[in-house]
Motif scaffolding. Sequence first.
Motif, PDB file in Angstrom:
ATOM      1  N   MET B   1      -7.191 -15.959 -14.975  1.00 51.46           N
ATOM      2  CA  MET B   1      -6.100 -16.240 -14.051  1.00 51.46           C
ATOM      3  C   MET B   1      -6.638 -16.184 -12.626  1.00 51.46           C
ATOM      4  O   MET B   1      -7.130 -15.165 -12.175  1.00 51.46           O
ATOM      5  N   HIS B   2      -6.544 -17.317 -11.942  1.00 52.36           N
ATOM      6  CA  HIS B   2      -7.064 -17.418 -10.587  1.00 52.36           C
ATOM      7  C   HIS B   2      -6.369 -16.428  -9.666  1.00 52.36           C
ATOM      8  O   HIS B   2      -6.988 -15.814  -8.795  1.00 52.36           O
ATOM      9  N   ALA B   3      -5.043 -16.266  -9.879  1.00 52.30           N
ATOM     10  CA  ALA B   3      -4.247 -15.476  -8.944  1.00 52.30           C
ATOM     11  C   ALA B   3      -4.697 -14.022  -8.914  1.00 52.30           C
ATOM     12  O   ALA B   3      -4.627 -13.367  -7.879  1.00 52.30           O
ATOM     13  N   ILE B   4      -5.192 -13.518 -10.058  1.00 52.12           N
ATOM     14  CA  ILE B   4      -5.577 -12.107 -10.086  1.00 52.12           C
ATOM     15  C   ILE B   4      -6.779 -11.863  -9.192  1.00 52.12           C
ATOM     16  O   ILE B   4      -6.829 -10.874  -8.449  1.00 52.12           O
ATOM     17  N   ALA B   5      -7.749 -12.777  -9.220  1.00 55.98           N
ATOM     18  CA  ALA B   5      -8.905 -12.640  -8.326  1.00 55.98           C
ATOM     19  C   ALA B   5      -8.435 -12.625  -6.876  1.00 55.98           C
ATOM     20  O   ALA B   5      -8.925 -11.845  -6.055  1.00 55.98           O
ATOM     21  N   PHE B   6      -7.455 -13.465  -6.592  1.00 55.76           N
ATOM     22  CA  PHE B   6      -6.925 -13.562  -5.233  1.00 55.76           C
ATOM     23  C   PHE B   6      -6.236 -12.254  -4.819  1.00 55.76           C
ATOM     24  O   PHE B   6      -6.475 -11.718  -3.725  1.00 55.76           O
ATOM     25  N   ILE B   7      -5.382 -11.731  -5.742  1.00 51.20           N
ATOM     26  CA  ILE B   7      -4.704 -10.468  -5.447  1.00 51.20           C
ATOM     27  C   ILE B   7      -5.735  -9.357  -5.263  1.00 51.20           C
ATOM     28  O   ILE B   7      -5.606  -8.494  -4.396  1.00 51.20           O
ATOM     29  N   GLN B   8      -6.781  -9.404  -6.083  1.00 50.51           N
ATOM     30  CA  GLN B   8      -7.822  -8.380  -5.965  1.00 50.51           C
ATOM     31  C   GLN B   8      -8.466  -8.436  -4.578  1.00 50.51           C
ATOM     32  O   GLN B   8      -8.652  -7.406  -3.931  1.00 50.51           O
ATOM     33  N   ASP B   9      -8.777  -9.654  -4.126  1.00 48.71           N
ATOM     34  CA  ASP B   9      -9.347  -9.801  -2.786  1.00 48.71           C
ATOM     35  C   ASP B   9      -8.414  -9.210  -1.738  1.00 48.71           C
ATOM     36  O   ASP B   9      -8.822  -8.441  -0.867  1.00 48.71           O
ATOM     37  N   LEU B  10      -7.131  -9.581  -1.838  1.00 47.65           N
ATOM     38  CA  LEU B  10      -6.161  -9.075  -0.859  1.00 47.65           C
ATOM     39  C   LEU B  10      -6.075  -7.556  -0.927  1.00 47.65           C
ATOM     40  O   LEU B  10      -6.010  -6.877   0.102  1.00 47.65           O
ATOM     41  N   ALA B  11      -6.067  -7.013  -2.159  1.00 47.78           N
ATOM     42  CA  ALA B  11      -5.974  -5.566  -2.321  1.00 47.78           C
ATOM     43  C   ALA B  11      -7.167  -4.890  -1.657  1.00 47.78           C
ATOM     44  O   ALA B  11      -7.000  -3.924  -0.899  1.00 47.78           O
ATOM     45  N   VAL B  12      -8.364  -5.404  -1.909  1.00 46.92           N
ATOM     46  CA  VAL B  12      -9.563  -4.806  -1.319  1.00 46.92           C
ATOM     47  C   VAL B  12      -9.484  -4.885   0.196  1.00 46.92           C
ATOM     48  O   VAL B  12      -9.706  -3.899   0.911  1.00 46.92           O
ATOM     49  N   ILE B  13      -9.117  -6.064   0.719  1.00 47.35           N
ATOM     50  CA  ILE B  13      -9.049  -6.241   2.172  1.00 47.35           C
ATOM     51  C   ILE B  13      -8.064  -5.246   2.779  1.00 47.35           C
ATOM     52  O   ILE B  13      -8.370  -4.528   3.730  1.00 47.35           O
ATOM     53  N   MET B  14      -6.853  -5.202   2.208  1.00 48.35           N
ATOM     54  CA  MET B  14      -5.822  -4.371   2.818  1.00 48.35           C
ATOM     55  C   MET B  14      -6.136  -2.880   2.654  1.00 48.35           C
ATOM     56  O   MET B  14      -5.913  -2.089   3.575  1.00 48.35           O
ATOM     57  N   LEU B  15      -6.654  -2.488   1.493  1.00 51.37           N
ATOM     58  CA  LEU B  15      -6.953  -1.065   1.275  1.00 51.37           C
ATOM     59  C   LEU B  15      -8.051  -0.598   2.221  1.00 51.37           C
ATOM     60  O   LEU B  15      -7.907   0.409   2.916  1.00 51.37           O
ATOM     61  N   VAL B  16      -9.171  -1.339   2.255  1.00 50.01           N
ATOM     62  CA  VAL B  16     -10.281  -0.929   3.113  1.00 50.01           C
ATOM     63  C   VAL B  16      -9.858  -1.012   4.577  1.00 50.01           C
ATOM     64  O   VAL B  16     -10.131  -0.102   5.369  1.00 50.01           O
ATOM     65  N   ALA B  17      -9.156  -2.112   4.934  1.00 49.17           N
ATOM     66  CA  ALA B  17      -8.693  -2.252   6.323  1.00 49.17           C
ATOM     67  C   ALA B  17      -7.788  -1.083   6.691  1.00 49.17           C
ATOM     68  O   ALA B  17      -7.917  -0.503   7.774  1.00 49.17           O
ATOM     69  N   GLY B  18      -6.886  -0.724   5.777  1.00 47.44           N
ATOM     70  CA  GLY B  18      -5.977   0.392   6.050  1.00 47.44           C
ATOM     71  C   GLY B  18      -6.747   1.676   6.308  1.00 47.44           C
ATOM     72  O   GLY B  18      -6.534   2.358   7.316  1.00 47.44           O
ATOM     73  N   MET B  19      -7.686   1.991   5.398  1.00 48.61           N
ATOM     74  CA  MET B  19      -8.425   3.249   5.543  1.00 48.61           C
ATOM     75  C   MET B  19      -9.251   3.276   6.828  1.00 48.61           C
ATOM     76  O   MET B  19      -9.238   4.248   7.580  1.00 48.61           O
ATOM     77  N   VAL B  20      -9.983   2.180   7.080  1.00 52.38           N
ATOM     78  CA  VAL B  20     -10.860   2.168   8.257  1.00 52.38           C
ATOM     79  C   VAL B  20     -10.045   2.223   9.545  1.00 52.38           C
ATOM     80  O   VAL B  20     -10.396   2.935  10.488  1.00 52.38           O
ATOM     81  N   THR B  21      -8.919   1.491   9.572  1.00 52.34           N
ATOM     82  CA  THR B  21      -8.145   1.510  10.817  1.00 52.34           C
ATOM     83  C   THR B  21      -7.534   2.879  11.064  1.00 52.34           C
ATOM     84  O   THR B  21      -7.421   3.313  12.210  1.00 52.34           O
ATOM     85  N   ILE B  22      -7.152   3.580   9.985  1.00 50.00           N
ATOM     86  CA  ILE B  22      -6.620   4.939  10.189  1.00 50.00           C
ATOM     87  C   ILE B  22      -7.714   5.822  10.789  1.00 50.00           C
ATOM     88  O   ILE B  22      -7.481   6.570  11.747  1.00 50.00           O
ATOM     89  N   LEU B  23      -8.937   5.699  10.252  1.00 49.37           N
ATOM     90  CA  LEU B  23     -10.070   6.441  10.815  1.00 49.37           C
ATOM     91  C   LEU B  23     -10.283   6.082  12.285  1.00 49.37           C
ATOM     92  O   LEU B  23     -10.435   6.961  13.139  1.00 49.37           O
ATOM     93  N   PHE B  24     -10.293   4.766  12.572  1.00 51.25           N
ATOM     94  CA  PHE B  24     -10.535   4.319  13.949  1.00 51.25           C
ATOM     95  C   PHE B  24      -9.435   4.826  14.869  1.00 51.25           C
ATOM     96  O   PHE B  24      -9.687   5.200  16.003  1.00 51.25           O
ATOM     97  N   HIS B  25      -8.202   4.799  14.354  1.00 49.97           N
ATOM     98  CA  HIS B  25      -7.098   5.257  15.176  1.00 49.97           C
ATOM     99  C   HIS B  25      -7.253   6.738  15.487  1.00 49.97           C
ATOM    100  O   HIS B  25      -6.982   7.183  16.600  1.00 49.97           O
ATOM    101  N   ARG B  26      -7.695   7.516  14.497  1.00 51.40           N
ATOM    102  CA  ARG B  26      -7.901   8.955  14.694  1.00 51.40           C
ATOM    103  C   ARG B  26      -8.901   9.194  15.812  1.00 51.40           C
ATOM    104  O   ARG B  26      -8.780  10.123  16.601  1.00 51.40           O
TER     105      ARG B  26
END
Lengths: 587, 587
Positions: B1-26
Amino acid sequence: MHAIAFIQDLAVIMLVAGMVTILFHRFKQPVVLGYIVAGFIIGPHTPPFELIHDEETIKTLAELGVIFLMFCLGLEFSLAKLFKVGATAFIAAFLEIVLMIWIGYEIGSYFGWKTMDSLFLGAILAISSTTIIVKALSDLKMKNERFAQLIFGVLIVEDILGIGIIALLSGIAVSGSVETGEVFATVGKLTLFMIVALVIGILLVPRLLAYVAKFESNEMLLVTVLGLCFGFCLLVVKLEYSMVLGAFLIGAIMAESRQLMQIERLIEPVRDMFSAIFFVAIGLLIDPKVLVEYAWPIVVITLAVVLGKMVSCGLGAFIAGNDGRTSLRVGMGLSQIGEFSFIIAALGITLQVTSNFLYPVAVAVSAITTLLTPYLIRAADPLSIKLAKAMPRPLARVFGYYGDWLRSIQPQGQSAVLAGMIRKILLQVMVNLALVVAIFLGSAYFAGTLAEYLSEWVASPNLQKALIWGGALLLSLPFLIAAYRKLKALSMLLAEMGVTPDKAGRHTERVRKVIAEVIPLLSLLGIMLLLMALSASILPTLELLVLIALLAAGVSALLWRWLIRVHSRMQIALMETLEQSQDQHHR
Amino acid sequence: MHAIAFIQDLAVIMLVAGMVTILFHRFKQPVVLGYIVAGFIIGPHTPPFELIHDEETIKTLAELGVIFLMFCLGLEFSLAKLFKVGATAFIAAFLEIVLMIWIGYEIGSYFGWKTMDSLFLGAILAISSTTIIVKALSDLKMKNERFAQLIFGVLIVEDILGIGIIALLSGIAVSGSVETGEVFATVGKLTLFMIVALVIGILLVPRLLAYVAKFESNEMLLVTVLGLCFGFCLLVVKLEYSMVLGAFLIGAIMAESRQLMQIERLIEPVRDMFSAIFFVAIGLLIDPKVLVEYAWPIVVITLAVVLGKMVSCGLGAFIAGNDGRTSLRVGMGLSQIGEFSFIIAALGITLQVTSNFLYPVAVAVSAITTLLTPYLIRAADPLSIKLAKAMPRPLARVFGYYGDWLRSIQPQGQSAVLAGMIRKILLQVMVNLALVVAIFLGSAYFAGTLAEYLSEWVASPNLQKALIWGGALLLSLPFLIAAYRKLKALSMLLAEMGVTPDKAGRHTERVRKVIAEVIPLLSLLGIMLLLMALSASILPTLELLVLIALLAAGVSALLWRWLIRVHSRMQIALMETLEQSQDQHHR
């Protein structure tokens, strides 16, 4: 440039969707229908020419639309609401779903469709459309009437059962067969997963969101919410459930967060954008040729939806103790299919088990029943009056007796309080046991990896198993002890109620004590046996097992108070989160 | 299923972005840097493994991020603001951009890079980062100081000039050469297009949005806004300008709508989601090997950005009449590059005219200068005191004289009012003429299609041309008459001022009248000649031309009052929209 084709697609979708929805709004029709018509207009099956270049990317974005739709449904869901809607909603929803699946399956068989097509048709017909109903009721300004509240209750239960249907269908589509044992196993595993996910999620996620919200940045909160949403969907997919389930669950978890209002405000535009793409993508699939070819099934299925839902939901509402008029209004309000049907139809296509005609047929039936909804709601009252007049006297009297009887058997006063207490204790026991079962299933699942780690220090596979099993038992101890204590309280309650002095005379106290001790011990024994069965693959030898059991008993005895404190702290944290969020759900 | 790879990409982007930005904000660093670092972490050039499956789709979504970023920049832009920021902002921004492009080009040439690389490097260095500056100034709580207001003014002008740079670069990249004539033609056409788009857009779009807003549905408003945004981007792309320009322009048009606040609230989450993807996608491109290889250029360019912008912006602010301290603070506040640089670097890649190393180098310089920004702003005050002390007395006195002289030549009292009036009239004439030019260019552009339609009724190509040209003239009449009347008013004003009785004696009145009649007629003649040159391809024969001119004169004479009324109604509609929106821009 690939991106320009993509922007062009988006531009066409949004422009046509905007124009058509404005038209539909002017003529007081639901916006959702407007989207579908817009998709039909720009779709490949209608002249003058193909307006969409990259259907694949649009479909991928449509998947995001489904995720956001289900996520928002989860956000609007709340455990507190679910407990409140009570018997009516459960009975009506259950009756509706069972009856509609059966009707759908029979219709499919009658037309000579494949078994899988018939089964999916049943599932497509099973669940009514929250968006359409909310829209119609607020247009008619009936949102606050009693029957509307009942309808919302039924919709909540439907959502939960619908999630179960999706999980079941996925399982059946993969294995290709329907076996009762398998169904029970699937439902059991699903329930277990949902309980564990909710407990762990509600303990962790609202705390994380509160932490991020402290930075007072909408952007960071949104990115965190999206990360959690997609991340959880991914986890659920890895566990071989549907993404839809994941989106709904993480939404329900976030619904218990204090930041709920803010999250809803932030996620709504994103949902609106992608759900518009989703509904337009549905329209893209409509082929007028298919509609003409399947005109007869569409008419039959539409009639089945309207009449079937009217009868099943109405009957369910009536059985649960509502008067005839309210029951009829509930039944007629729920007489349509919508977004859930599209999701199930899309599931069939994705799993490649249904025929191509099923989707357009579902869309056509949904469109017709959606258009009928406001008229049906308005017609319910006149119809109920006519029915009441036309009904023969004796039958009416029987119906009246049923209501009286129902009210007479409902627990009242002290016994109602007792029943409430027993229900609460049983729920707590169930949640604790679910966590224990999850711990053991989890260790069995990860046993291979764990054993590899352990093999550096411990050579014997048997000892490895013993360590893993012992570790799982250790982790479970707080929950096991909590379950034991709740069960003890329950058996004391039951003993107090069941063994009265006029029955047992001077032995009363002794009999009560025996019952209060024996029941929890027996159930604990039963639980341990169940655990052993579940963790058969990591069960060590008997000697080691006895040793572990003795050790666990020792630990329990030594740390009894500490373990209780740990558990109660978790329970308090959970309850606090639930109660805080309940204050917010004043909607 | 193509969509799952896409969701996985989005999940990785948003999760890592979320964590790093929280660190940067701190650690009090900008969120944007956090996104880029997150992209670097999950990117293909860093171990442990490739975390993104479908880079193509992510890049397509990143393009959406650019569109939404520029659209929101447009929303925050306002014509009223642009007119208010005045000379300082124009001088500083112009000086900065010219100087930085030159410095960038020279640096590129010094390192022996390709001409196109050097040119793009210049453009990359030209424009400062609005997001970074706004963030830094609000962190330092300096947002309301005078120098901060000047900086915001410079940023607005930079945005406009930046749009011009993007259009120019696209043209140069396609033709491969830089010719003065071509540059002027490009800038002229761009200005024309922007004026026409703004006038027509401000007449139509806010009205449409107000109509949709009446339905009180966030969803419909959002879909309409998105449709207009993507649709306009598409139109702009068809006219061979950049999508970025389209997004900015339609944003600026919607900024004049009454629904601005609502639109901003709805579009912000969408922008945040896609701009996060955009910045993460930038991080994906960073290859540490390139950074090491180009360490020396990065250091040189970073120094050039900091010093070059400090000097050029500071000097510009000083020339425009600010004191030394304020000028230095303006210069040091603007000393960084950001999102515009990424957009230009991405343009180079898309057009396939720049080398692969340019993008990572730009990102590295942006990251370093972004980190420096708050320190530079804080260092500006101590530095200005030190500079003032270290400066030789005579030099300081010269600077002081300059300020006094500048104040002495500024128009005061009545002459200031007159200057304002003349400016206003000239602006109105320009807008009207731009519309006329656009009508003629448009007819020339569509002449082929129109002639085809006409050929059914009119056989002679010359007659066809005459009809098209005459139609264009007819359409232009209201604007021509308005321009003529404004010019007449202007020449009367000038005659009144220039021809005083002590110069012309008893001929005063007559000379004034001649001047007031001759100037507008001469300019009108000039305009007509210009139009003929522009519409050379659809110019009919001379006899027909004379006939058309006579006809037009007749129509003007007959419908003079009506044409004036039509025009003034349009002008009032435009002014009303602009004034209404001005009330909203209290930010």
